[in-house]
Enzyme design. Structure first.
Site, mmCIF file in Angstrom:
data_model
loop_
_atom_site.group_PDB
_atom_site.id
_atom_site.type_symbol
_atom_site.label_atom_id
_atom_site.label_comp_id
_atom_site.label_asym_id
_atom_site.label_seq_id
_atom_site.Cartn_x
_atom_site.Cartn_y
_atom_site.Cartn_z
ATOM 1 N N SER A 17 59.029 -68.453 -73.297
ATOM 2 C CA SER A 17 59.634 -67.125 -73.165
ATOM 3 C C SER A 17 60.377 -66.884 -71.863
ATOM 4 C CB SER A 17 58.566 -66.042 -73.294
ATOM 5 O OG SER A 17 58.327 -65.789 -74.651
ATOM 6 N N LYS B 89 64.001 -66.372 -72.145
ATOM 7 C CA LYS B 89 64.581 -65.100 -72.610
ATOM 8 C C LYS B 89 65.423 -64.442 -71.518
ATOM 9 C CE LYS B 89 60.752 -64.186 -75.821
ATOM 10 N NZ LYS B 89 59.429 -63.564 -75.953
ATOM 11 N N TYR C 72 67.077 -68.840 -80.889
ATOM 12 C CA TYR C 72 65.854 -68.424 -80.202
ATOM 13 C C TYR C 72 64.897 -69.607 -79.989
ATOM 14 C CZ TYR C 72 61.323 -66.238 -79.464
ATOM 15 O OH TYR C 72 60.085 -65.910 -78.952
ATOM 16 N N TYR D 184 54.422 -59.186 -70.828
ATOM 17 C CA TYR D 184 53.933 -58.543 -72.058
ATOM 18 C C TYR D 184 52.953 -57.419 -71.728
ATOM 19 C CZ TYR D 184 55.907 -62.883 -73.738
ATOM 20 O OH TYR D 184 56.744 -63.923 -73.985
ATOM 21 N N VAL E 282 54.394 -69.062 -72.892
ATOM 22 C CA VAL E 282 53.132 -69.614 -73.387
ATOM 23 C C VAL E 282 52.964 -71.112 -73.085
ATOM 24 C CG1 VAL E 282 52.704 -67.889 -75.195
ATOM 25 C CG2 VAL E 282 54.026 -69.960 -75.737
HETATM 26 N N1 GLU Z 1 58.468 -69.464 -78.517
HETATM 27 C C1 GLU Z 1 57.312 -68.634 -78.328
HETATM 28 C C2 GLU Z 1 57.187 -67.711 -79.531
HETATM 29 O O1 GLU Z 1 58.163 -67.291 -79.999
HETATM 30 C C3 GLU Z 1 57.483 -67.855 -77.053
HETATM 31 C C4 GLU Z 1 56.288 -67.036 -76.707
HETATM 32 C C5 GLU Z 1 56.017 -66.939 -75.245
HETATM 33 O O2 GLU Z 1 56.324 -67.839 -74.463
HETATM 34 O O3 GLU Z 1 55.467 -65.924 -74.827
HETATM 35 O O4 GLU Z 1 56.154 -67.403 -80.023
#
Ligand code: GLU
Length: 314
Positions: free
Chosen positions: A73, A76, A198, A250, A268
């Site tokens: 993530s 992003k 994504y 988050y 993650v």
């Molecule tokens: N590719 C992971 C997902 O979409 C990213 C989640 C993350 O790193 O928080 O679930």
């Protein structure tokens, strides 16, 4: 430990990093390496790397900082920066800028809020960003990788195709989020294309030094300090940093701001990167995660870093 230490340019970062490594290592066994992405589930929980890059051009490291990991993530933020550059304030018609207070892949809030994700850093928000990029440029995957290579100064950064393939098979929640937003008419391109962009950017693999370097434009008001290349305006760098502070971890973002006091973004894969505008960026990687999907030792390491140095945005 000196809790009142004032930030100075002769800070002994090497000593501070050594202390941090020692103090956080008991946490390596307390979290859990991500399991829902099979290609990442076997990464050893004992890995740890931390890198500090200062605006003066110095780099300080400890641990496994040469080893590449899946940034997930954290990517992003690159996609958000590119989309913000392209569509400006119009972006906020399709995605909000409030913390979600929910897990990163939650479907519930999205249904209540009629397909408008709370912010661009939760999965739903980032899927909208991928959709925006698809509408703006012919090849977002290429542009995102180009952007990461440019901001990190490392032309060898790659997509990890095994991780991308793994997420394509198991990423049912992301598929559900994208389809739900499509039903609310907040995704314009084919859902499979959006998911492909994504999953690709989540599958970027890089080491902690490259990661810290790649966020230096956010520590330097929108300009890459190494090359002096303009990325975004000072005002937009401020806005992205504000989103990192309020939404970057988050539903643990409030706790992270409380404990660390820096804008940051987690993934993650166990990475977290944070910036102190005007001064430095710092990246940490430790794959064992806590219940919110953030690196346990990574958060602790950053808390120790800002406590020991006395540096934070507050
Ligand atoms: N590719 C992971 C997902 O979409 C990213 C989640 C993350 O790193 O928080 O679930």
């Amino acid at each position: 430990m000196n809790e009142n230490k004032i930030a100075t340019d002769d800070m002994n970062y090497d000593k501070i990093l050594r202390e941090i490594y020692k103090e956080v290592s008991p946490l390596f066994n307390q979290g859990k390496v991500v399991q829902y992405i099979p290609a990442l589930s076997a990464v050893p929980a004992s890995k740890f790397g931390m890198a500090v890059c200062t605006l003066d051009g110095d780099v300080y490291t400890i641990g496994d900082t040469d080893e590449r990991f899946s940034i997930q993530s954290i990517s992003k933020v690159y996609a958000l920066t590119l989309a913000f550059k392209m569509v400006g304030e119009d972006m906020w018609k399709r995605v909000g800028k409030e913390p979600s207070g929910n897990p990163f892949n939650s479907l519930v809030q999205l249904e209540y809020e009629r397909g408008i994700p709370r912010n661009p850093l939760i999965n739903a928000g980032s899927l909208v960003i991928a959709d925006i990029l698809l509408s703006q440029i012919p090849d977002p995957k290429h542009e995102i990788l180009k952007f990461v290579r440019k901001t990190s100064g490392n032309s060898d950064i790659q997509y990890d195709n095994a991780v991308i393939a793994s997420e394509k098979i198991t990423g049912h929640r992301n598929m559900a989020l994208a389809h739900m937003m499509c039903s609310f008419r907040n995704i314009y391109n084919p859902v499979d294309d959006v998911l492909d962009v994504y999953f690709h950017h989540c599958g970027i693999s890089m080491n902690s030094i490259d990661l810290a370097r790649s966020f230096m434009y956010l520590a330097n008001h929108g300009v890459i300090p190494q090359s002096n290349e303009y990325i975004i305006s000072n005002s937009r760098a401020k806005r992205i940093n504000a989103l990192l502070l309020t939404c970057g971890l988050y539903d643990e973002s409030g706790d992270f701001a409380f404990r660390v006091g820096l804008p940051g973004k987690s993934g993650v894969g166990g990475g977290i990167v944070a910036v102190l505008p005007g001064k430095l960026s710092v990246a940490v990687w430790s794959p064992a995660l806590g219940p919110s999907g953030n690196s346990l030792a990574g958060i602790q390491a950053l808390e120790l870093f800002t406590t020991k140095t006395g540096m934070s945005v507050f």
